[in-house]
Design an enzyme around this catalytic site. Sequence first.
Site, mmCIF file in Angstrom:
data_model
loop_
_atom_site.group_PDB
_atom_site.id
_atom_site.type_symbol
_atom_site.label_atom_id
_atom_site.label_comp_id
_atom_site.label_asym_id
_atom_site.label_seq_id
_atom_site.Cartn_x
_atom_site.Cartn_y
_atom_site.Cartn_z
ATOM 1 C CG HIS A 43 92.923 22.859 -0.403
ATOM 2 N ND1 HIS A 43 94.040 23.452 0.205
ATOM 3 C CD2 HIS A 43 91.601 23.432 -0.276
ATOM 4 C CE1 HIS A 43 93.322 24.422 0.848
ATOM 5 N NE2 HIS A 43 92.029 24.550 0.629
ATOM 6 C CD GLU A 44 88.372 23.523 -1.692
ATOM 7 O OE1 GLU A 44 87.444 23.399 -0.893
ATOM 8 O OE2 GLU A 44 89.215 24.416 -1.774
ATOM 9 C CE1 TYR A 80 88.427 27.786 6.140
ATOM 10 C CE2 TYR A 80 86.886 29.536 5.625
ATOM 11 C CZ TYR A 80 88.177 28.780 5.365
ATOM 12 O OH TYR A 80 88.372 28.597 4.127
ATOM 13 C CG HIS A 87 92.232 31.286 1.810
ATOM 14 N ND1 HIS A 87 91.031 31.846 2.200
ATOM 15 C CD2 HIS A 87 92.077 30.360 1.313
ATOM 16 C CE1 HIS A 87 90.240 30.968 1.917
ATOM 17 N NE2 HIS A 87 90.567 30.003 1.380
ATOM 18 C CG HIS A 122 88.449 22.670 3.439
ATOM 19 N ND1 HIS A 122 89.159 23.560 4.569
ATOM 20 C CD2 HIS A 122 88.829 23.149 2.275
ATOM 21 C CE1 HIS A 122 89.762 24.443 4.175
ATOM 22 N NE2 HIS A 122 89.585 24.343 2.528
ATOM 23 C CG ASP A 172 90.795 34.894 3.594
ATOM 24 O OD1 ASP A 172 90.128 34.139 3.397
ATOM 25 O OD2 ASP A 172 92.175 34.774 3.915
ATOM 26 C CD GLU A 204 91.626 27.253 3.339
ATOM 27 O OE1 GLU A 204 92.547 27.164 2.445
ATOM 28 O OE2 GLU A 204 90.403 27.398 3.317
#
Length: 383
Positions: free
Chosen positions: A192-193, A207, A298, A196, A293, A216
């Site tokens: 997942h990271e 973002y 998210h 990015h 957020d 995300e």
Amino acid sequence: MSFPHCSIVPPYLLRRLVQADPGLRPAVEFALSDGAQVRHRREVSATRWPQGHPPSGQGIIAWPMQERAARTPQVAGDLAAGVPATATPRRAVHDAGHGTSLPGELVRAEGQQPSGDASVDEAYDGLGATWRLLAEVYDRDSLDGRGLPLVATVHYARDYDNAFWDGRQMVFGDGDGVYFAGFTRSIDVVAHELAHGLTQYTAGLTYVGQPGALNESASDVWGSLVRQRVRGQTVEEADWLIGAELFTDRVQGRALRSMAAPGSAYDDPVLGRDPQPGHMDDYVVLPHDADNDNGGVHVNSGIPNKAFHLFATALGGHVWERAGQVWYDTMTTRGLVPRDVDFVGFAAATLEAARRRYGDGAEGQEVAGALRSAWTGVGVPAG
């Protein structure tokens, strides 16, 4: 280009911990403030240097594993060169020693044997699994398509409840041991990271708001692709959870997120209830600032997550095949999605990517029909 601090645990969960557990307050408050500082460093770097990083020797932090010829990150279609026959991942895992200086001490480089440190070896394996999916399925050599080294740091700070991509590398905390365990434990979190970074070098989705939620969601999609491929699962066999290994036994929850059933991942007295919607009828409108957020990136990512789950399960088989191919093509085809694309625009882009890939014949009609049904199923028009 702005490189935001993209973390797996959203700030609203960390704020719940600050309010509920005084013993964890210093560590969690640091995690919150550190995220803001990293985001600021990325934005300053992006302003000063168009490539998103300073020339070698001019930065605040030295990055020896990533000293490469300067180039502008690949944005929506700067064509990847493909994977040379002799290509391998270029992994470097560092140990911060519970400090915050990055990247830290190099403890496992590409090709070296396991270190015996679970966090180091889990990070190394997760980096490799992500690289292999890119290379073996999509003929892409690393995140930038040109062999970018994959750098990670483990044991960041103390009791650090997060993992993040800072625009340049991966960083993993060990968790507080009360609510969160180590952040290298879930291979989908590693993927997942890293994803990015893939978005950074391709579509470059802003973002904030809906493009941020798509950013995300794309990372959740990639995390699920890597997890399912490593496990050899079909879409029917997969659990479609993100971060299933992160919570300790104290938490009443299965994972951070559920792509199959957004809003059902956890319901805990301390962490609260999973706020993700799975349909536009429940879209959460929030201010576009860090305290909210970035407009719910998210939170509202549950909607495109559910759309992808519906699409993949309608097609069946392995997720990295047709469903993953459409998402990959959408993110990497020149000019197909603008950085500020909304859900409707992204849905249209997936249909165009599917048409280009599969044509108008029987297979193309099957894929397009599954796509339209999936987007309609979450309340997003798909013409």
